[in-house]
Enzyme design. Structure first.
Site, PDB file in Angstrom:
ATOM      1  N   LYS A  74       6.660  -0.066  14.674  1.00  0.00           N
ATOM      2  CA  LYS A  74       5.603  -0.926  14.120  1.00  0.00           C
ATOM      3  C   LYS A  74       6.287  -1.961  13.252  1.00  0.00           C
ATOM      4  O   LYS A  74       6.772  -1.644  12.171  1.00  0.00           O
ATOM      5  CB  LYS A  74       4.633  -0.061  13.297  1.00  0.00           C
ATOM      6  N   ASP A 129       1.398   8.313   7.276  1.00  0.00           N
ATOM      7  CA  ASP A 129       2.311   7.399   6.580  1.00  0.00           C
ATOM      8  C   ASP A 129       2.358   7.826   5.111  1.00  0.00           C
ATOM      9  O   ASP A 129       3.283   8.532   4.692  1.00  0.00           O
ATOM     10  CB  ASP A 129       1.804   5.954   6.763  1.00  0.00           C
ATOM     11  N   GLU A 150       1.726  -9.312   6.596  1.00  0.00           N
ATOM     12  CA  GLU A 150       2.533  -8.975   7.775  1.00  0.00           C
ATOM     13  C   GLU A 150       2.349  -9.976   8.914  1.00  0.00           C
ATOM     14  O   GLU A 150       2.755  -9.724  10.050  1.00  0.00           O
ATOM     15  CB  GLU A 150       2.200  -7.562   8.256  1.00  0.00           C
ATOM     16  N   LYS A 172       9.711   5.255   7.417  1.00  0.00           N
ATOM     17  CA  LYS A 172      10.136   4.068   6.665  1.00  0.00           C
ATOM     18  C   LYS A 172      11.315   4.483   5.798  1.00  0.00           C
ATOM     19  O   LYS A 172      11.139   5.251   4.834  1.00  0.00           O
ATOM     20  CB  LYS A 172       8.994   3.601   5.753  1.00  0.00           C
ATOM     21  N   HIS A 225       8.311  -1.072   9.696  1.00  0.00           N
ATOM     22  CA  HIS A 225       8.598  -2.062   8.658  1.00  0.00           C
ATOM     23  C   HIS A 225       7.734  -1.767   7.427  1.00  0.00           C
ATOM     24  O   HIS A 225       6.956  -0.815   7.412  1.00  0.00           O
ATOM     25  CB  HIS A 225       8.293  -3.475   9.185  1.00  0.00           C
ATOM     26  N   ARG A 226       7.869  -2.614   6.404  1.00  0.00           N
ATOM     27  CA  ARG A 226       6.963  -2.623   5.258  1.00  0.00           C
ATOM     28  C   ARG A 226       6.247  -3.974   5.225  1.00  0.00           C
ATOM     29  O   ARG A 226       6.650  -4.918   5.891  1.00  0.00           O
ATOM     30  CB  ARG A 226       7.724  -2.436   3.933  1.00  0.00           C
ATOM     31  N   SER A 227       5.225  -4.054   4.387  1.00  0.00           N
ATOM     32  CA  SER A 227       4.539  -5.352   4.291  1.00  0.00           C
ATOM     33  C   SER A 227       5.449  -6.416   3.671  1.00  0.00           C
ATOM     34  O   SER A 227       5.409  -7.584   4.056  1.00  0.00           O
ATOM     35  CB  SER A 227       3.240  -5.214   3.515  1.00  0.00           C
ATOM     36  N   GLU A 269      -3.413   5.627  12.122  1.00  0.00           N
ATOM     37  CA  GLU A 269      -2.534   5.959  11.002  1.00  0.00           C
ATOM     38  C   GLU A 269      -3.364   6.126   9.730  1.00  0.00           C
ATOM     39  O   GLU A 269      -4.334   5.378   9.513  1.00  0.00           O
ATOM     40  CB  GLU A 269      -1.523   4.814  10.852  1.00  0.00           C
ATOM     41  N   SER A 302       0.864  -1.177   0.000  1.00  0.00           N
ATOM     42  CA  SER A 302       0.000   0.000   0.000  1.00  0.00           C
ATOM     43  C   SER A 302       0.902   1.230   0.000  1.00  0.00           C
ATOM     44  O   SER A 302       0.935   2.017   0.932  1.00  0.00           O
ATOM     45  CB  SER A 302      -0.941  -0.012   1.211  1.00  0.00           C
ATOM     46  N   GLN A 358      -6.826  -1.562   7.172  1.00  0.00           N
ATOM     47  CA  GLN A 358      -5.669  -2.404   6.830  1.00  0.00           C
ATOM     48  C   GLN A 358      -5.059  -3.118   8.026  1.00  0.00           C
ATOM     49  O   GLN A 358      -4.632  -4.268   7.900  1.00  0.00           O
ATOM     50  CB  GLN A 358      -4.593  -1.538   6.149  1.00  0.00           C
ATOM     51  N   GLU A 359      -4.987  -2.418   9.195  1.00  0.00           N
ATOM     52  CA  GLU A 359      -4.302  -3.037  10.333  1.00  0.00           C
ATOM     53  C   GLU A 359      -4.997  -2.693  11.649  1.00  0.00           C
ATOM     54  O   GLU A 359      -5.274  -1.521  11.914  1.00  0.00           O
ATOM     55  CB  GLU A 359      -2.848  -2.530  10.419  1.00  0.00           C
ATOM     56  N   ASP A 396      -4.203   1.130  11.494  1.00  0.00           N
ATOM     57  CA  ASP A 396      -3.758   1.783  10.256  1.00  0.00           C
ATOM     58  C   ASP A 396      -4.919   1.651   9.278  1.00  0.00           C
ATOM     59  O   ASP A 396      -5.197   0.558   8.780  1.00  0.00           O
ATOM     60  CB  ASP A 396      -2.489   1.121   9.696  1.00  0.00           C
ATOM     61  N   HIS A 452      -3.116  -5.885   2.090  1.00  0.00           N
ATOM     62  CA  HIS A 452      -2.233  -6.944   2.599  1.00  0.00           C
ATOM     63  C   HIS A 452      -2.882  -8.318   2.607  1.00  0.00           C
ATOM     64  O   HIS A 452      -2.241  -9.309   2.935  1.00  0.00           O
ATOM     65  CB  HIS A 452      -1.758  -6.608   4.018  1.00  0.00           C
TER      66      HIS A 452
HETATM   67  P1  PGA Z   1       3.023  -1.190   3.144  1.00  0.00           P
HETATM   68  O1  PGA Z   1       2.078  -1.204   4.422  1.00  0.00           O
HETATM   69  O2  PGA Z   1       4.376  -1.589   3.576  1.00  0.00           O
HETATM   70  O3  PGA Z   1       2.335  -2.190   2.258  1.00  0.00           O
HETATM   71  O4  PGA Z   1       2.976   0.213   2.602  1.00  0.00           O
HETATM   72  C1  PGA Z   1       2.471  -0.772   5.673  1.00  0.00           C
HETATM   73  C2  PGA Z   1       1.717   0.462   6.076  1.00  0.00           C
HETATM   74  O5  PGA Z   1       0.842   0.950   5.346  1.00  0.00           O
HETATM   75  O6  PGA Z   1       1.994   0.990   7.130  1.00  0.00           O
HETATM   76 ZN    ZN Z   2       0.415   2.660   6.786  1.00  0.00          ZN
END
Ligand code: PGA
Ligand code: ZN
Length: 400
Positions: free
Chosen positions: A378, A302, A196, A327, A355-357, A275, A42, A154-155, A232, A146
């Site tokens: 995170k 983000d 993740e 990131k 981190h990233r996905s 987020e 994402s 998403q999270e 998130d 994800h």
């Molecule tokens: P991404 O997701 O690494 O796929 O961008 C993580 C996030 O959105 O925080």
């Molecule tokens: Zn995010």
């Protein structure tokens, strides 16, 4: 001593089975550092560009490596990163790829730390930083980009804010993750995991709130410290630019409805962290929401900020959010990553190292979080590429 004598790049696997860039940096005195680029799904529109791995490696070999080998000292991180910028020549690393750039930048830092015989966090943070530890935000249920056919948000993040140590925090997150599995099982919901490692059940967001809050309460009473809930939303992925609405499957919310919805969620679930509640272009919407929530709720950008000081400066001016996700591969170098952290800290914004996905066993972000005294990290709850960072944090905490 830290003069760079060799830079090697290769294609390796990431956690999704996709190729990513690994960099090895060697120095005159035998220092060695190895790092790998993570990869988002994402991704924000304003991120530095991740190039296809073959092209990123070829281009970095051609233009960046000659500017580094025999020319730059790994111990001078700003020189390393300036050489990468100079080799690339664009604002967004679209020539050598942010994936090559970030792998080289991080590998150089590790090589310098190796020469010093110091842990990476100490090299990056110096003597006067690195004595506070981040709270680990653990992704326990998720969907969005994800996982297919799972939640729209998403999270759903477990946030063990009362944990007395990193070790207690990461085990609490793992326990919440396990408790969620038990509750889903009781409800007869079968599910796999997303990218993740979070559970990716085919339930709606309101049921996910029920399950996660119950799991958190159960674990909270077992461990005896406060665990809160974070999200998130990754709202840029829900946003329909043509219709100017946020789409949750068949339902949709206008921008004002989205702001009200998230503000209500913050209230109802006492969220400590939200987020990307709005689209990545909506600085004003972030500001409006930030005004509406309690001071102790982090409204984190983000895709809004993409670890970019220029975008963060605009956010600070407009009062958009009070926190920034960090990131390194969104901007491409460690120097610029640390610049974003420091600008945040000087402006009352909380940095959350992330981190990233798509991840690897690389542990650089664990060191970065400690080096910068970031209040949160995170990096998932379970899964080898996530536990690589979490276990490294436990070791750093123990000085091991
Ligand atoms: P991404 O997701 O690494 O796929 O961008 C993580 C996030 O959105 O925080
Ligand atoms: Zn995010």
């Amino acid at each position: 001593m830290t003069l760079i004598t060799d830079v090697r790049l290769r294609r390796v696997l990431d956690s999704r089975g996709n190729p990513t860039v690994e960099a090895d940096v060697r120095t005159e005195s035998g220092g060695f550092g190895r790092a790998k680029a993570p990869s988002g799904a994402s991704t924000g529109e304003y991120e530095a560009i991740e190039l296809p791995v073959g092209g990123a490696i070829a281009s970095a070999r051609e233009t960046a490596v000659p500017r580094l080998v025999g020319e730059v000292y790994a111990g001078n991180q700003r020189d390393v990163d300036a050489a990468l910028r100079g080799a690339d020549g664009t604002d967004d690393f679209s020539e050598i790829g942010a994936n090559s750039a970030v792998a080289i930048s991080m590998a150089a830092a590790k090589a310098a730390a190796d020469v010093l015989g110091a842990p990476l966090f100490q090299h990056l943070g110096g003597t006067f930083r690195g004595d506070t530890f981040p709270v680990a935000l653990g992704n326990v249920v998720g969907g969005g980009e994800h996982a297919a056919d799972a939640t729209h948000i998403q999270e759903f993040l477990s946030a063990p804010v009362g944990a007395p140590s990193v070790e207690e925090a990461v085990f609490a997150n793992a326990a919440v993750h396990a408790a969620v599995a038990d509750l889903l099982d009781e409800r007869g919901v079968a599910c796999g995991k997303g990218d993740e490692g979070a559970w990716a059940p085919s339930i709606d967001d309101s049921e996910a709130f029920e399950v996660v809050t119950e799991a958190i309460e159960t674990v909270e009473s077992e461990v005896g410290f406060e665990i809160r809930l974070g999200l998130d939303v990754a709202a840029a992925e829900l946003y329909d630019e043509d219709e100017k609405v946020y789409r949750y499957g068949d339902e949709h919310r206008t921008r004002d409805e989205q702001i009200a919805y998230v503000a209500d969620l913050v209230e109802e679930y006492d969220l400590v962290y939200v987020e990307d509640p709005l689209d990545e272009d909506d600085f004003a919407g972030f500001a409006e929401l930030t005004d509406r929530v309690h001071d102790d709720t982090l409204v984190c950008g983000d895709d809004l900020f993409v670890t970019n000081t220029e975008r963060l400066e605009r956010g600070i001016e407009e009062g958009a959010g009070n926190s920034i996700l960090i990131k390194p591969n969104q901007i491409g170098t460690l120097s610029e990553t640390v610049d974003a952290v420091e600008l945040a800290q000087h402006s009352g914004y909380e940095p959350v190292i992330s981190h990233r996905s798509g991840e690897t066993e690389d542990t650089t972000i664990a060191h970065l979080a400690v080096a910068t005294d970031a209040p949160y990290i995170k990096t998932g709850a379970v899964g080898g590429e996530r536990t690589a960072k979490l276990n490294e944090l436990i070791r750093i905490e123990q000085n091991a």
